[in-house]
Design an enzyme around this catalytic site. Structure first.
Site, PDB file in Angstrom:
ATOM      1  N   TYR A 362       4.561 -24.542  37.387  1.00  0.00           N
ATOM      2  CA  TYR A 362       5.998 -24.687  37.196  1.00  0.00           C
ATOM      3  C   TYR A 362       6.458 -24.295  35.792  1.00  0.00           C
ATOM      4  CZ  TYR A 362       5.239 -29.754  35.888  1.00  0.00           C
ATOM      5  OH  TYR A 362       4.856 -30.949  35.343  1.00  0.00           O
ATOM      6  N   GLU A 363       7.769 -24.049  35.718  1.00  0.00           N
ATOM      7  CA  GLU A 363       8.418 -23.515  34.515  1.00  0.00           C
ATOM      8  C   GLU A 363       7.742 -22.238  34.021  1.00  0.00           C
ATOM      9  OE1 GLU A 363       9.997 -26.164  31.557  1.00  0.00           O
ATOM     10  OE2 GLU A 363       9.919 -27.832  32.960  1.00  0.00           O
ATOM     11  N   GLY A 364       7.353 -21.412  34.998  1.00  0.00           N
ATOM     12  CA  GLY A 364       6.719 -20.137  34.709  1.00  0.00           C
ATOM     13  C   GLY A 364       5.220 -20.223  34.898  1.00  0.00           C
TER      14      GLY A 364
END
Length: 380
Positions: A362-364
């Site tokens: 998550y978040e990239g």
């Protein structure tokens, strides 16, 4: 670079450690099993100032620097990553964007209760067909003059059901591609806004993750953040800071697993001595400690870059990439050091291993971080 923590930062670090030990640890296994994070603990995190750490005190926050936030995230994550991801989302993805780009009216109405922990927020970017490729937004916000008409689906939304305020990224003008995207503030309970079932996840099970559905939701124009078409840039700038929070989470998960493995290795005996005296185990601990220290340096450096007003895109991506890889490696080794005990819940390391995996996603994802890093170094 030597990181010398101030007296205030050391106090914040200790406060977070005490909160994690006294409030989060007692029922952390039960929360993981039941997939429920008690509202009372969310409220306590707000009362302790964890939900708006970097927000100016004028808006209900603690007015602290990024490094203080990272220190708190690390300590909370050693015990309960489900708790720390709530802190990360509220601080990095919701409060930061509102304070940096929101109007004074938006700050008074939304930022103040968010920063004080009276309510929590959610950041809504990912979609069924637009995860890492954030430019491929299918959710639309059609301009209707005095309002936008919001339609579409967002998924993998942390705090999806607990949140009261949602920042939703949506496409207003497809012809303008990423320059036609806007960031809108959506309130829970708006007509046409529905929340899907909770996802049954591998890790961070105490954090609620849901899909959100928008069907002709009327969003007032005053709920747009920034100028028309600023949404994509807003999302990317927000995520750049959010990566520092997730890097700190990954660091905390790794450090928590290492602490447990070190302690266990000094107590567990095999072949007539503590297993820490066997080179096979001692070398594992040496590798774990070294990698955690390297990850800590990267995470603290990214935080310091942000505090110094420097461009932290590269340092944040490197910190997130490396810390998440170390979290995965370290937790796997922690389970191995525990042997059969590592495979059961009461020793905690199996949960930390499950929690670690999401930090690579998550978040990239790790692959996205490598794109960010490579673009940064190749353009120099």
């Amino acid at each position: 670079m030597e990181f010398s923590l101030s007296e205030e930062q050391l106090m914040i670090q200790q406060a977070a450690k005490d909160f994690a030990q006294n409030e989060l640890l007692p029922d952390v296994i039960e929360r993981d099993e039941t997939q429920k994070f008690p509202d009372s603990l969310v409220k306590k995190m707000g009362e302790h100032g964890f939900m708006g750490m970097m927000v100016n005190a004028n808006y209900g926050g603690s007015g602290l620097d990024t490094l203080s936030y990272v220190l708190a995230m690390e300590e909370l994550s050693k015990i309960d990553a489900s708790a720390s991801v709530m802190v990360s989302v509220n601080n990095s993805l919701v409060c930061w964007g509102l304070e940096t780009y929101g109007t004074e009216e938006q700050k008074q109405k939304y930022l103040t209760p968010l920063a004080s922990g009276k309510i929590i927020g959610a950041f809504c970017l990912s979609e069924p067909e637009a995860g890492s490729d954030a430019t491929s937004q299918k959710t639309t916000a059609i301009d209707k003059g005095d309002h936008y008409l919001l339609n579409g689906t967002k998924n993998w939304i942390t705090n999806g059901n607990q949140a009261e305020v949602y920042i939703v990224i949506a496409q207003t003008d497809r012809d303008k591609a990423h320059r036609g995207i806007n960031a809108l503030i959506v309130e829970k309970g708006m007509e046409g806004f529905d929340i899907g079932p909770k996802e049954n996840k591998l890790g961070i099970r105490g954090s609620d993750t849901h899909s959100l559905m928008f069907n002709d939701v009327m969003i007032p124009k005053e709920n747009r953040i920034g100028a028309d078409g600023f949404g994509f840039k807003f999302a990317m700038k927000t995520l750049a800071g959010g990566r520092i929070g997730i890097a700190a989470q990954a660091l905390g998960i790794a450090a928590g697993a290492y602490d447990l493995a070190l302690q266990y290795s000094k107590q567990r005996k095999a072949f007539g001595t503590e297993i820490s005296n066997h080179q096979a185990i001692a070398f594992k601990l040496a590798d774990m400690h070294t990698k955690i220290q390297a990850a800590r340096h990267l995470v603290y450096q990214a935080a310091c870059d942000k505090d110094a007003g420097k461009d932290y895109t590269l340092s944040g991506a490197m910190a997130k990439l490396y810390a998440s890889e170390v979290a995965m490696e370290t937790t796997i080794e922690a389970v191995q050091i525990h042997g059969g005990n590592g495979y059961v819940k009461e020793y905690h390391v199996e949960r930390l291993m499950r929690d670690a995996k999401i930090t690579q996603i998550y978040e990239g994802t790790s692959e996205i971080q490598k794109i960010v890093i490579s673009r940064s170094i190749l353009q120099d």
